[in-house]
Design a protein around this motif. Structure first.
Motif, PDB file in Angstrom:
ATOM      1  N   SER A 129       0.838  -1.208   0.000  1.00  0.00           N
ATOM      2  CA  SER A 129       0.000   0.000   0.000  1.00  0.00           C
ATOM      3  C   SER A 129       0.868   1.253   0.000  1.00  0.00           C
ATOM      4  O   SER A 129       0.596   2.224  -0.696  1.00  0.00           O
ATOM      5  N   GLN A 144       2.536   1.957  -3.389  1.00  0.00           N
ATOM      6  CA  GLN A 144       1.690   2.528  -4.436  1.00  0.00           C
ATOM      7  C   GLN A 144       1.817   4.060  -4.484  1.00  0.00           C
ATOM      8  O   GLN A 144       1.628   4.676  -5.541  1.00  0.00           O
ATOM      9  N   THR A 145       2.100   4.648  -3.345  1.00  0.00           N
ATOM     10  CA  THR A 145       2.175   6.120  -3.265  1.00  0.00           C
ATOM     11  C   THR A 145       3.582   6.597  -2.930  1.00  0.00           C
ATOM     12  O   THR A 145       3.777   7.777  -2.635  1.00  0.00           O
TER      13      THR A 145
END
Length: 282
Positions: A277, A280-281
């Motif tokens: 997660s 992803q950023t």
């Protein structure tokens, strides 16, 4: 050589090491007592090593009680009687019995007690004492863990790591890995790679985690920890790729597992998903 052939070879290697570990805890040769004309202990030994019901059953435990009553010096009976208490989590009773076995035969039972202190009790200081005492008896090789996964010097290093002495743990591991004739066990490079990472030696961490993969490419953990290092180095693509591979391996069942306890440096799917997660950023 194909990956399946390498896998088969490693399985044979692990089997042989496990066999060596089990030899240390094999049944005693009762005929020794007979040769010494010690018939009470001979009969007690035969009683302890034959029949008597399933492990931990009342019949089995009573068998060991009778053997001990007849031959109080029969360390095997104390050790075997202790095992069901360990598996059931009654560590107080286990400790009393295994301590007696160690008292009677330290060369045979110190390594086992030290391993159990590490694996089950998380009594790292107690385990270190057992391993260091054993080292005075067998300075060249103190033997292997009960499950055949570790040489016990590496376990001693993990105990030092667990009490915060990571530098000493690394030193012990590197010395053991550098010994002539020593073949790395399946988790040695994994643990050393993680310790290098935790002490700030990121390149050393990459080196040993890569060696772990080369030795045994059937674990999610090395990829996970490599991902953490790449994250620290701001290598975004490598971070994401490593975590994706860790997840793929985990879902295949390629992960650390122990039927009784949480192995050191084991990761869970939630750990990997959390990092994915972030990736992803990132």
């Amino acid at each position: 050589m194909t990956k399946s052939m390498l896998s088969a070879g490693r399985l044979v290697f692990v089997f042989l090491l496990t066999s060596l570990a089990l030899v240390a805890y094999a049944e005693p040769n009762c005929n020794i007592y007979k040769m010494e004309n010690n018939m009470p202990c001979y009969e007690a030994c035969v009683l302890a090593t034959t029949g008597g019901g399933e492990q931990g059953s009342r019949k089995s435990q009573e068998k060991f009680d009778k053997a001990i009553e007849q031959c109080p010096a029969l360390d095997y009976a104390y050790m075997e009687k202790s095992v069901p208490y360990l598996k059931r989590g009654d560590f107080v009773t286990w400790k009393k019995l295994i301590d007696k076995a160690v008292e009677l035969n330290p060369t045979l039972h110190l390594g086992y007690r030290g391993w159990c202190r590490y694996q089950f009790l998380r009594d790292y200081k107690g385990a270190i004492k057992d391993f260091e005492r054993l080292d005075t008896l067998f300075p060249h090789d103190i033997g292997y863990s009960q499950n055949g996964d570790y040489q016990l010097t590496i376990v001693k290093a993990l105990c030092y790591s667990a009490i915060g002495e990571k530098g000493k743990a690394i030193e012990i591991m590197e010395t053991q890995l550098g010994k002539k004739g020593y073949s790395p066990m399946v988790y040695d490079y994994l643990h050393l790679g993680v310790l290098k990472m935790e002490t700030g030696d990121l390149n050393g961490g990459i080196d040993f985690l890569t060696k772990s993969i080369a030795l045994n490419d059937y674990l999610a953990e090395p990829y996970y920890y490599l991902g953490l290092i790449y994250k620290s180095k701001n290598l975004k693509a490598e971070y994401k790729t490593a975590m994706e591979k860790a997840k793929a391996y985990y879902l295949k069942g390629y992960k650390r597992f122990d039927p009784y306890t949480h192995p050191m440096h084991k990761v869970y799917l939630s750990d990997i998903d959390r990092e994915l997660s972030i990736a992803q950023t990132f």
